[in-house]
Write a protein that holds these residues in place. Sequence first.
Motif, mmCIF file in Angstrom:
data_model
loop_
_atom_site.group_PDB
_atom_site.id
_atom_site.type_symbol
_atom_site.label_atom_id
_atom_site.label_comp_id
_atom_site.label_asym_id
_atom_site.label_seq_id
_atom_site.Cartn_x
_atom_site.Cartn_y
_atom_site.Cartn_z
ATOM 1 N N SER A 126 51.125 -72.829 18.830
ATOM 2 C CA SER A 126 51.660 -72.389 17.554
ATOM 3 C C SER A 126 50.668 -71.474 16.828
ATOM 4 O O SER A 126 51.036 -70.405 16.338
ATOM 5 N N LEU A 127 49.400 -71.893 16.799
ATOM 6 C CA LEU A 127 48.373 -71.073 16.147
ATOM 7 C C LEU A 127 48.140 -69.770 16.904
ATOM 8 O O LEU A 127 47.975 -68.710 16.298
ATOM 9 N N MET A 128 48.133 -69.837 18.225
ATOM 10 C CA MET A 128 47.959 -68.621 19.014
ATOM 11 C C MET A 128 49.117 -67.675 18.748
ATOM 12 O O MET A 128 48.930 -66.503 18.437
ATOM 13 N N GLY A 129 50.353 -68.189 18.852
ATOM 14 C CA GLY A 129 51.531 -67.356 18.681
ATOM 15 C C GLY A 129 51.667 -66.741 17.300
ATOM 16 O O GLY A 129 52.168 -65.630 17.153
ATOM 17 N N ALA A 130 51.184 -67.440 16.303
ATOM 18 C CA ALA A 130 51.286 -66.937 14.936
ATOM 19 C C ALA A 130 50.368 -65.754 14.660
ATOM 20 O O ALA A 130 50.620 -64.982 13.731
ATOM 21 N N HIS A 131 49.323 -65.596 15.480
ATOM 22 C CA HIS A 131 48.315 -64.578 15.167
ATOM 23 C C HIS A 131 47.978 -63.646 16.322
ATOM 24 O O HIS A 131 47.059 -62.834 16.192
ATOM 25 N N ALA A 132 48.682 -63.716 17.454
ATOM 26 C CA ALA A 132 48.321 -62.901 18.622
ATOM 27 C C ALA A 132 48.825 -61.466 18.536
ATOM 28 O O ALA A 132 48.148 -60.553 19.025
ATOM 29 N N ILE A 133 49.970 -61.262 17.929
ATOM 30 C CA ILE A 133 50.502 -59.898 17.860
ATOM 31 C C ILE A 133 49.556 -59.045 17.016
ATOM 32 O O ILE A 133 49.132 -59.441 15.934
ATOM 33 N N GLY A 134 49.226 -57.883 17.573
ATOM 34 C CA GLY A 134 48.285 -56.978 16.919
ATOM 35 C C GLY A 134 46.860 -57.134 17.424
ATOM 36 O O GLY A 134 45.999 -56.323 17.099
ATOM 37 N N ARG A 135 46.610 -58.149 18.250
ATOM 38 C CA ARG A 135 45.257 -58.372 18.783
ATOM 39 C C ARG A 135 45.072 -57.607 20.087
ATOM 40 O O ARG A 135 46.003 -57.423 20.858
ATOM 41 N N ASN A 136 43.812 -57.212 20.350
ATOM 42 C CA ASN A 136 43.500 -56.557 21.614
ATOM 43 C C ASN A 136 42.790 -57.542 22.536
ATOM 44 O O ASN A 136 42.483 -58.673 22.133
ATOM 45 N N LEU A 137 42.525 -57.120 23.759
ATOM 46 C CA LEU A 137 41.947 -58.009 24.753
ATOM 47 C C LEU A 137 40.584 -58.543 24.317
ATOM 48 O O LEU A 137 40.306 -59.734 24.483
ATOM 49 N N ALA A 138 39.747 -57.717 23.740
ATOM 50 C CA ALA A 138 38.427 -58.178 23.303
ATOM 51 C C ALA A 138 38.540 -59.288 22.264
ATOM 52 O O ALA A 138 37.794 -60.277 22.309
ATOM 53 N N GLU A 139 39.491 -59.169 21.352
ATOM 54 C CA GLU A 139 39.702 -60.203 20.331
ATOM 55 C C GLU A 139 40.220 -61.497 20.955
ATOM 56 O O GLU A 139 39.833 -62.593 20.532
ATOM 57 N N LEU A 140 41.072 -61.365 21.961
ATOM 58 C CA LEU A 140 41.594 -62.552 22.639
ATOM 59 C C LEU A 140 40.493 -63.276 23.417
ATOM 60 O O LEU A 140 40.414 -64.509 23.395
ATOM 61 N N ILE A 141 39.661 -62.505 24.086
ATOM 62 C CA ILE A 141 38.537 -63.092 24.834
ATOM 63 C C ILE A 141 37.605 -63.817 23.872
ATOM 64 O O ILE A 141 37.175 -64.943 24.137
ATOM 65 N N GLU A 142 37.314 -63.192 22.752
ATOM 66 C CA GLU A 142 36.438 -63.808 21.753
ATOM 67 C C GLU A 142 37.032 -65.119 21.242
ATOM 68 O O GLU A 142 36.343 -66.125 21.122
ATOM 69 N N ALA A 143 38.319 -65.121 20.940
ATOM 70 C CA ALA A 143 38.973 -66.336 20.437
ATOM 71 C C ALA A 143 38.959 -67.434 21.495
ATOM 72 O O ALA A 143 38.648 -68.590 21.197
#
Length: 145
Positions: A71-88
Amino acid sequence: MTETLYNSEILKLATSIPHQTRLAAAQGTSERRSPICGSRITVDVTLGPDGRIVGLGQEVRACALGQASASLMGAHAIGRNLAELIEARDALAAYLAGQRDDPGDWPGLQLFAPARAHSARHASIRLAFEAVTEAAERARTAEAA
């Protein structure tokens, strides 16, 4: 233990997972499974020309902690790039493992503080972030090919 681990905020998030429809034309897909509890999450993504997520779909079959994480991932993933996802993903893993004191910049992840003492729960909490990162990596690779 159970009251702190499965508090009302966790349960609320578990019942309000966004983007629960798989994408018909995903550029990248990943399915992750926790061998400990059997939780499974499949994430589909599409990327925009700038490499940021513009489309997200997920199928979540997980415990309440895994659902809350999705739920938390889905609420904030749109607009993120790969580097931000790796960091998270990496910050969450290090936080749960006790290797850092904060879960990073992703909104809401501090909610999992009580789970830090329960290592058997870590895999299900990490699933959504592992899946979205891998899906984005696959989408980027497919786009480059």
